[in-house]
Structure formats: C-alpha cells, structure tokens
Design an enzyme around this catalytic site. Sequence first.
Site, PDB file in Angstrom:
ATOM      1  N   ASP A  84      45.499  35.093  44.541  1.00 49.46           N
ATOM      2  CA  ASP A  84      46.185  36.127  43.758  1.00 49.46           C
ATOM      3  C   ASP A  84      47.700  35.972  43.859  1.00 49.46           C
ATOM      4  O   ASP A  84      48.419  36.021  42.861  1.00 49.46           O
ATOM      5  CB  ASP A  84      45.800  37.521  44.281  1.00 49.46           C
ATOM      6  CG  ASP A  84      44.347  37.884  44.056  1.00 49.46           C
ATOM      7  OD1 ASP A  84      44.048  38.497  43.030  1.00 49.46           O
ATOM      8  OD2 ASP A  84      43.517  37.562  44.928  1.00 49.46           O
ATOM      9  N   THR A 119      38.694  39.334  41.357  1.00 53.31           N
ATOM     10  CA  THR A 119      38.968  38.884  42.730  1.00 53.31           C
ATOM     11  C   THR A 119      37.747  39.027  43.627  1.00 53.31           C
ATOM     12  O   THR A 119      37.488  38.175  44.481  1.00 53.31           O
ATOM     13  CB  THR A 119      40.161  39.662  43.321  1.00 53.31           C
ATOM     14  OG1 THR A 119      41.319  39.436  42.510  1.00 53.31           O
ATOM     15  CG2 THR A 119      40.454  39.209  44.742  1.00 53.31           C
TER      16      THR A 119
END
Length: 358
Positions: free
Chosen positions: A110, A178
């Site tokens: 990320d 995610t």
Amino acid sequence: MAPMGIRLSPLGMAVFCLLGLGVLYHLYSGFLAGRFAFFMLSEPAAGGPETPHGSAPGGAVDLRELLAVSVLAAVRGGEEVKRVREGNVLNAKAKGKTREGAEEQLTTGDLLSNRRMFYLLKGAFPAVQINSEERVDTADQETVSWDRSIPEDIKQKIQPKEVPAESVTVWIDPLDATQEYTEDLRQYVTTMVCVAVNGKPVIGVIHKPFSSYTAWAMVDGGSNVKARSSYNEKTPRIIVSRSHAGKVEQVARQTFGNKTVIIPAGGAGYKVLALLDVPEKNQEEADVYIHVTYIKKWDICAGNAVLRALGGHMTTLTGEEISYTGSDGNEGGLIASINMNHKALIEKLPDLEKTLHK
C-alpha cells in the site's frame, strides 16, 4: 548703428533638433526596455521552464495528458504491489477498524504504491488536488518524472481537452482489496486512479497488477474496454463484497427471484470489471454490483467514471448521483449497472440498509 540680430543657420537648427530627438529616444527606449523585461519576468512563456508540467496558461490542465499519466501511475503503483507480494515482504498491520468493526490492513505494498503514484501525479500536475487512501509522508518524498509521452491508443481515441485546474480532483487507490492481498487472493487486487471535474467522475483507470491488464475510459472521449452484451435483467447475477454475501443473498432473491446468483468478491475495482467485457480468465462476470454500507470514494470513483463513459450507472442505493468533492466517504451504499434499466433496478430494491441491519 542699428543693433545686430542673432541669426541661426538652417544647418544648426537641424543639428539641434536631431540632438534633442536623440536624448528623448534614449530616455524613452530605456523605459520601454525596463517595462518589457518586467513583463517577461512576471509572465513566463507557455512551455517555458517556469510553466508547471501538465499545466497550460491560465491554470488549465489537459485531460488527455491527465489520462495518460493516470494510466502510467496505476501501472507504476501496480509494479510495487506485485514486487512486495511476490517477495512476501508485506509487513501487514492493522491501521484501524471499519464502521462495521472489521480490521483494516495496511501493508508495505500500500505504502510504496501510494508513494509512487502520488508523486508521479503531483510532479506532472502540481496545481491539481490529489486525494489518496494512504497518507503521504513528506519526509519520504520521491521524485518520479513523467516524460510527457502519450500512448498511441490514447492519442487515437482521445482529443485534447482543457479544464481549469481548480475544477479537478484526482482520487487514487494505491491498493484496492488489501484484505485479499494479505490472503494472496491476487485476482481481486487493483490499483486505481480517477479524475473528477466539478465533482463528476470523467476519467477512470483500473489496473490489475498480477495480470498487467489495464482498463481506462474517459467520459465523452473514448475507452479501451467495452460493456458485455449478454444480460438477464429478470434474474441478474449480483456481485457483492465477500463480507456481505450472506446478508444480501436472501434479500436479493426475494427481490429479483430465486434464480438470482450472488457472487462474493473482493475489491471495488474487480467488481466493476465484472460488469465489463474483460479478457481475463479468472475475472467473474456479473450484471449488477451492489454495496450496502459506507464506502470510501477512492474505492469507487474510477469504476464510476468507466461506467459513465460506457453509458452505465453507479448511484447510491436510492438512485442519487455520487459527488466526488468534499468528504472522502459515500454514505448511501451503491448500485452499479450497465446496459440495464438502472432506474427499474433501484425501484425493485427494498431499503437495503435498513433491511440488512435489523
């Protein structure tokens, strides 16, 4: 004796006048030169070293250029996402909880993707507001340059179009899905960039890092992806979040019929691609995308833009358009469709938020 008068010859008069004109010319030309130099310093020429990349005179930006750098940003971010996952150096940790109480994960993928995407876009378009899912650490700034090249497929389909820089908001999702990324469910993972003008999504880019597939579209411009042609509006296939599948299934079948198929999936980008004609072996196909709770705008803006460009719709569950200005969240859930009667779908739905939270 009469007094003698002073007489000036014509040649002397001419010399005197020429000297006077010379003095005036010298003084006035110096003034003009000074004013010209001041103007040049105050107003740099278009394309000169003081003109920001990606910006046109008057604080305008070219949407075709912005589309090109958005595609590049999604791909560059995807490279970081893929490298971290394949190296198994996720360093996953909880960054907080969703409104439903689920833990939100944060990984190195990320952060590195966010850094690469943000600084590439900011370097190319410094005057444009950029909103990202992850915070940008200014101490970890990275210089990522854009060579201003525009891919041939974009050149062929998209014409230059300038809009005021202050009307533009860019939403980036450096790693969508995610949770699935940490579970190594790679097919759901995407990187996304969206450009909104006056709150309306006009450019959408959805990139799948693990297959290198990229879908892009621009409203009133063109796209490299198409809508699927086969739909069944009476018994639609509905794609929903994995965590919502059980809750939505009963209500959806009561609404659309017992043959309705519920497809649980991860990632808002993946779910939008399920509505399109995507040449991916592991891409599931759906007719409707429904989300029943609060969702962040960087999750849905790119998909909304792509659907709009192809004639589709993404609205709240009550049919309201979603504005991509102001707060970063969308409170009203969403329903997305393409080549279907969107209004009729909404009218069939019960109040899902109330029904599912009894």
